[in-house]
Each structure stands twice: as structure tokens, then as C-alpha cells.
Design a protein around this motif. Structure first.
Motif, PDB file in Angstrom:
ATOM      1  N   ALA A 293       0.840  -1.207   0.000  1.00 25.44           N
ATOM      2  CA  ALA A 293       0.000   0.000   0.000  1.00 25.44           C
ATOM      3  C   ALA A 293       0.871   1.251   0.000  1.00 25.44           C
ATOM      4  CB  ALA A 293      -0.934  -0.004   1.209  1.00 25.44           C
ATOM      5  N   ARG A 294       1.937   1.264   0.803  1.00 21.40           N
ATOM      6  CA  ARG A 294       2.841   2.422   0.827  1.00 21.40           C
ATOM      7  C   ARG A 294       3.500   2.624  -0.532  1.00 21.40           C
ATOM      8  NH1 ARG A 294       4.220   0.136   5.754  1.00 21.40           N
ATOM      9  NH2 ARG A 294       6.303  -0.478   5.025  1.00 21.40           N
ATOM     10  N   ARG A 295       3.881   1.548  -1.186  1.00 25.99           N
ATOM     11  CA  ARG A 295       4.515   1.645  -2.512  1.00 25.99           C
ATOM     12  C   ARG A 295       3.535   2.197  -3.541  1.00 25.99           C
ATOM     13  NH1 ARG A 295       7.939  -4.022  -1.946  1.00 25.99           N
ATOM     14  NH2 ARG A 295       9.686  -3.036  -0.830  1.00 25.99           N
ATOM     15  N   ALA A 296       2.323   1.672  -3.547  1.00 24.42           N
ATOM     16  CA  ALA A 296       1.316   2.171  -4.483  1.00 24.42           C
ATOM     17  C   ALA A 296       1.017   3.647  -4.213  1.00 24.42           C
ATOM     18  CB  ALA A 296       0.040   1.332  -4.385  1.00 24.42           C
ATOM     19  N   ASN A 297       0.906   4.014  -2.954  1.00 19.01           N
ATOM     20  CA  ASN A 297       0.625   5.410  -2.603  1.00 19.01           C
ATOM     21  C   ASN A 297       1.782   6.332  -2.954  1.00 19.01           C
ATOM     22  OD1 ASN A 297      -2.053   5.319  -1.665  1.00 19.01           O
ATOM     23  ND2 ASN A 297      -1.366   4.404   0.251  1.00 19.01           N
TER      24      ASN A 297
ATOM     25  N   ALA B  48       3.823   5.954  -5.517  1.00 18.16           N
ATOM     26  CA  ALA B  48       3.714   6.163  -6.963  1.00 18.16           C
ATOM     27  C   ALA B  48       2.545   7.096  -7.279  1.00 18.16           C
ATOM     28  CB  ALA B  48       3.547   4.821  -7.675  1.00 18.16           C
ATOM     29  N   ARG B  49       1.430   6.912  -6.597  1.00 13.38           N
ATOM     30  CA  ARG B  49       0.253   7.773  -6.792  1.00 13.38           C
ATOM     31  C   ARG B  49       0.587   9.233  -6.478  1.00 13.38           C
ATOM     32  NH1 ARG B  49      -4.115  10.024  -3.919  1.00 13.38           N
ATOM     33  NH2 ARG B  49      -6.070   9.936  -5.094  1.00 13.38           N
ATOM     34  N   GLU B  50       1.199   9.457  -5.322  1.00 11.63           N
ATOM     35  CA  GLU B  50       1.535  10.830  -4.922  1.00 11.63           C
ATOM     36  C   GLU B  50       2.517  11.460  -5.897  1.00 11.63           C
ATOM     37  OE1 GLU B  50      -0.033  12.610  -2.604  1.00 11.63           O
ATOM     38  OE2 GLU B  50      -1.293  10.821  -2.365  1.00 11.63           O
ATOM     39  N   TYR B  51       3.432  10.677  -6.424  1.00 12.51           N
ATOM     40  CA  TYR B  51       4.375  11.216  -7.405  1.00 12.51           C
ATOM     41  C   TYR B  51       3.634  11.632  -8.678  1.00 12.51           C
ATOM     42  CZ  TYR B  51       8.557  12.130 -10.035  1.00 12.51           C
ATOM     43  OH  TYR B  51       9.528  12.765 -10.786  1.00 12.51           O
ATOM     44  N   LEU B  52       2.741  10.786  -9.168  1.00 12.30           N
ATOM     45  CA  LEU B  52       1.983  11.143 -10.371  1.00 12.30           C
ATOM     46  C   LEU B  52       1.147  12.398 -10.137  1.00 12.30           C
ATOM     47  CD1 LEU B  52       0.824   7.626 -11.659  1.00 12.30           C
ATOM     48  CD2 LEU B  52       2.581   9.119 -12.663  1.00 12.30           C
ATOM     49  N   ILE B  53       0.549  12.517  -8.970  1.00  8.34           N
ATOM     50  CA  ILE B  53      -0.236  13.707  -8.643  1.00  8.34           C
ATOM     51  C   ILE B  53       0.667  14.939  -8.631  1.00  8.34           C
ATOM     52  CG2 ILE B  53      -1.546  14.857  -6.798  1.00  8.34           C
ATOM     53  CD1 ILE B  53      -2.662  12.010  -6.114  1.00  8.34           C
ATOM     54  N   SER B  54       1.869  14.804  -8.080  1.00  4.49           N
ATOM     55  CA  SER B  54       2.803  15.941  -8.042  1.00  4.49           C
ATOM     56  C   SER B  54       3.229  16.375  -9.442  1.00  4.49           C
ATOM     57  CB  SER B  54       4.043  15.609  -7.200  1.00  4.49           C
ATOM     58  OG  SER B  54       4.939  14.778  -7.920  1.00  4.49           O
TER      59      SER B  54
ATOM     60  N   ALA C   9      -4.484  14.223 -12.268  1.00  7.13           N
ATOM     61  CA  ALA C   9      -5.572  14.440 -11.310  1.00  7.13           C
ATOM     62  C   ALA C   9      -5.721  13.241 -10.370  1.00  7.13           C
ATOM     63  CB  ALA C   9      -6.883  14.683 -12.041  1.00  7.13           C
ATOM     64  N   ALA C  10      -5.835  13.536  -9.096  1.00  9.89           N
ATOM     65  CA  ALA C  10      -5.982  12.480  -8.083  1.00  9.89           C
ATOM     66  C   ALA C  10      -7.203  11.615  -8.360  1.00  9.89           C
ATOM     67  CB  ALA C  10      -6.070  13.100  -6.695  1.00  9.89           C
ATOM     68  N   SER C  11      -8.244  12.191  -8.931  1.00  6.61           N
ATOM     69  CA  SER C  11      -9.472  11.436  -9.206  1.00  6.61           C
ATOM     70  C   SER C  11      -9.277  10.364 -10.274  1.00  6.61           C
ATOM     71  CB  SER C  11     -10.585  12.391  -9.639  1.00  6.61           C
ATOM     72  OG  SER C  11     -10.220  13.048 -10.847  1.00  6.61           O
ATOM     73  N   ARG C  12      -8.165  10.404 -10.999  1.00  5.83           N
ATOM     74  CA  ARG C  12      -7.888   9.417 -12.041  1.00  5.83           C
ATOM     75  C   ARG C  12      -7.057   8.245 -11.539  1.00  5.83           C
ATOM     76  NH1 ARG C  12      -5.121  12.244 -16.911  1.00  5.83           N
ATOM     77  NH2 ARG C  12      -5.432  10.177 -17.819  1.00  5.83           N
ATOM     78  N   ILE C  13      -6.656   8.274 -10.255  1.00  6.66           N
ATOM     79  CA  ILE C  13      -5.722   7.265  -9.750  1.00  6.66           C
ATOM     80  C   ILE C  13      -6.283   6.600  -8.505  1.00  6.66           C
ATOM     81  CG2 ILE C  13      -3.369   6.824  -8.977  1.00  6.66           C
ATOM     82  CD1 ILE C  13      -2.643   9.636 -10.104  1.00  6.66           C
TER      83      ILE C  13
END
Length: 166
Positions: A110-114, A116-122, A126-130
Motif C-alpha cells: 500500500a505504501r509503494r502504491a501510494n 507512486a500515486r503521490e508522485y503522479l499527482i505531483s 488528477a488524483a481522481s484518475r488514480i
């Protein structure tokens, strides 16, 4: 056949099924019903291009969820692709190697996925796409007790899905 014999056969069959050493093949994520597959690697807007040319996975060090410089390069490419192809949403799957408890590895995935998610958002996605999901150690792509296998299993995989984004 008596009820006891049927029960014994059923339990034995279930036990054998649980001993399977089948590995989880996410090298073609999207072609197995978990996301969008297809397209050509020659078409820069296709999921196949995303997987092969951009890269759909990033790897992590032991017990780490921080994004390495190599992973940043891959995620930068994913962010550019997702920005250019706004009809796609993604699920980032977090994975761990076989060492450690199930609970620990689910949390690490979960930490790894998050991460990557936070990096894409940065990078402007859009957070709503991930969305994210953790599989912990439950879906290894390599099964062996060697460092080379552990390295491949410590990953976050970005799986594309089509659909309207609100």
C-alpha cells in the motif's frame, strides 16, 4: 462412496490446489481483464505503447517505499502519457516480495502504491484518475528464494482502465 470418503477427497483436492506454485503474470497487465489491453506499440496513445515504451512498473529496495531516481524517470513518462491521454484512469498495484508477514507486506504494498500515486499527482495527474490497491506478497511474478526474484516482486504496477473521468 460414503460421506466421509467424499469429505476426505474434497479436503485433499483443496490442499493440492493450495500448493500451486503458479506465479502472477502481470507483465501483460490489461490483457487479462484487469484493465485495458491492446493497441500497437507503434501508436503512442495505445495501452501497449504505455506498457512497453513508457513502462508500467517501478521497482523498490528492500522494505522501502521511496521513489528512486530510476522510478522517477518512469513515473515522469507515465505522467506525460496520462496527461496526453485523459480518457484513461489507472489503478496502481503495490506488491512486495515473499519475506515478512502477510500483514506487513500488504501495508508495504500500500505504501509503494501510494508513493507512486503521490508522485503522479505531483506531476499534474488528477488524483481522481488514480486509485491504489495492495496485493502484498500474494501475486509474485517470480517465485524463488533468490535476490533476483525478490527484486522483481518489489514493485508498483500502473494498470490502465478506460472510462469517463469526472
Amino acid at each position: 462412496m460414503s460421506g466421509i470418503n467424499k469429505a476426505i477427497l474434497l479436503v485433499a483436492g483443496l490442499a493440492l490446489a493450495a500448493c500451486s506454485d503458479a506465479r502472477w503474470d502481470d507483465t501483460n497487465a490489461g490483457n487479462d481483464g484487469t484493465g485495458i489491453g491492446g493497441g500497437s506499440t507503434a501508436d503512442p496513445s495505445s495501452p501497449a505503447y504505455f506498457r512497453e515504451a513508457i513502462g508500467d512498473r517501478v521497482l523498490f529496495l528492500v522494505d522501502q517505499s521511496s521513489i528512486s531516481p530510476e522510478a522517477q524517470g518512469i513515473l515522469d513518462g507515465q505522467a506525460r502519457w496520462l496527461t496526453a491521454n485523459p480518457a484513461y484512469v489507472v489503478t496502481i498495484e503495490g506488491h512486495a516480495d515473499e519475506r515478512g508477514t502477510r500483514e506487513y507486506n500488504l501495508a508495504l504494498g500500500a505504501r509503494r502504491a501510494n508513493s507512486a500515486r503521490e508522485y503522479l499527482i505531483s506531476q499534474g495527474v488528477a488524483a481522481s484518475r488514480i486509485q491504489t490497491v495492495s496485493y502484498g506478497k500474494e501475486r509474485p511474478i517470480e517465485i524463488c528464494s533468490e535476490q533476483s526474484c525478490y527484486n522483481k516482486n518489489r514493485r508498483a504496477v500502473t494498470v490502465l482502465a478506460g472510462g469517463a473521468v469526472s
